[in-house]
Scaffold this active site. Structure first.
Site, short mmCIF file in Angstrom:
data_model
loop_
_atom_site.label_atom_id
_atom_site.label_comp_id
_atom_site.label_asym_id
_atom_site.label_seq_id
_atom_site.Cartn_x
_atom_site.Cartn_y
_atom_site.Cartn_z
N TRP A 1 0.83 -1.22 0.00
CA TRP A 1 0.00 0.00 0.00
C TRP A 1 0.86 1.26 0.00
O TRP A 1 0.33 2.36 -0.12
CB TRP A 1 -0.94 0.00 1.20
CG TRP A 1 -2.00 -1.07 1.16
CD1 TRP A 1 -2.22 -1.99 0.18
CD2 TRP A 1 -3.02 -1.31 2.15
NE1 TRP A 1 -3.29 -2.79 0.49
CE2 TRP A 1 -3.81 -2.40 1.69
CE3 TRP A 1 -3.35 -0.73 3.38
CZ2 TRP A 1 -4.89 -2.90 2.42
CZ3 TRP A 1 -4.42 -1.23 4.11
CH2 TRP A 1 -5.19 -2.30 3.63
N HIS B 1 12.70 -2.29 -0.67
CA HIS B 1 11.94 -1.80 -1.83
C HIS B 1 12.76 -0.72 -2.55
O HIS B 1 13.48 0.04 -1.92
CB HIS B 1 10.59 -1.25 -1.38
CG HIS B 1 9.67 -0.97 -2.52
ND1 HIS B 1 9.75 0.18 -3.27
CD2 HIS B 1 8.69 -1.72 -3.07
CE1 HIS B 1 8.84 0.13 -4.22
NE2 HIS B 1 8.18 -1.01 -4.13
N SER C 1 3.67 -2.28 -12.13
CA SER C 1 2.49 -2.09 -12.98
C SER C 1 1.78 -3.41 -13.28
O SER C 1 1.28 -3.62 -14.38
CB SER C 1 2.86 -1.36 -14.27
OG SER C 1 3.37 -0.07 -13.98
N GLY D 1 1.41 -2.55 -6.35
CA GLY D 1 1.24 -1.21 -5.78
C GLY D 1 -0.16 -0.70 -6.08
O GLY D 1 -1.13 -1.07 -5.42
N GLY D 2 -0.27 0.13 -7.10
CA GLY D 2 -1.52 0.82 -7.42
C GLY D 2 -2.75 -0.06 -7.45
O GLY D 2 -3.79 0.29 -6.86
#
Ligand code: 13P
Length: 256
Positions: A11, A98, A216, A237-238
């Site tokens: 997140w 990360h 992505s 992620g997103g």
């Protein structure tokens, strides 16, 4: 060799405690089928949201991870969080190294290695991130960069412990950019990572290590990526910030 697929949502610096709880409740409502037990589903909220998320996820098939860990047990390290603090907060996984931490917060292979040792000693399940920059990929340096990150990051870890570490391959140029490595490029790179792990820890250990792809990843490309022989899941992620996109991605990764 069958490795259990692991889909983890990172997140990053998103979601208050209330928002995190709401997202987990929405995920729980969607992930009721026992078919989801064939993979590991993890969410990694920011530190201040962990308590609420652990509570909301209790008794469900959603596991909770942190996004960083300090190597010391305690002491004068303002702003840091120890393994024991994470364990007692109910955390099971922890992301280490990360690329955003490498890029903005001075993370190196040596600090990754120290954090990894602390996580392993505490019985946390580490997700260690590696990946090359765009100029490194374009300069033909990808394998060299990954080899250096692997040798430095995993130095001094026993084969037995390494078998339980999750490696996340995240090409930095694919993170948050909408550009994904093609399944072929990702597979080729994952195969290199596994070969390097085999050189360090032996074939048997390397065959057990789960290697996630990150950058992505979304419902549109998850199926093809996870279908590759050396891709064992994703670090998202997103697409992990909303229940519908995260569940859609999980379904694709499962081939559902
Ligand atoms: P995106 O999925 O937003 O590209 O982020 C990937 C990532 O960095 C996960 O750790």
């Amino acid at each position: 060799m069958s490795r259990k697929v692991i889909i983890a949502g990172n997140w990053k610096m998103n979601k208050t405690a209330a928002e995190g709880r709401e997202l987990v409740e929405a995920l729980k409502a969607e992930l009721t089928c026992s078919c989801y037990d064939q993979l590991d589903i993890v969410v990694c909220p920011p530190f201040t949201t962990i308590g609420a998320v652990v509570e909301a996820a209790r008794g469900s098939r959603i596991k909770v991870g942190a996004q960083n860990i300090h190597w010391a047990a305690n002491g004068a390290f303002t702003g840091e969080i120890s393994a024991d603090m994470l364990k007692t907060a109910g955390v099971e996984y922890v992301i280490i190294g990360h690329s955003e931490r490498r890029q903005y917060f001075g993370e190196t292979d040596a600090t990754v290695n120290s954090r990894l040792k602390a996580a392993i000693a505490a019985g946390l399940k580490p997700i260690v991130c590696i990946g090359e920059l765009l100029e490194e990929r374009e300069g033909g340096l990808t394998e060299k960069v990954l080899t250096t990150q692997i040798r430095g990051g995993f130095d001094g870890i026993s084969g037995e412990k390494m078998a339980e570490v999750v490696v996340a391959y995240e090409p930095v140029w694919a993170i948050g950019t909408g550009k994904t490595a093609t399944p072929d490029i990702a597979q080729e790179t994952h195969a290199h990572i596994r070969k390097e792990l085999a050189a360090m820890f032996g074939e048997e250990v390397a065959a057990k290590v789960r290697i996630q792809y990150g950058g992505s990843m979304k419902a549109d490309n998850a199926r093809e990526l996870v279908a590759q022989p050396d891709i064992d899941g994703g670090l998202i992620g997103g697409a992990a910030l909303k229940a519908d996109s995260f569940v859609a991605l999980i379904n694709e990764a499962m081939g559902k």
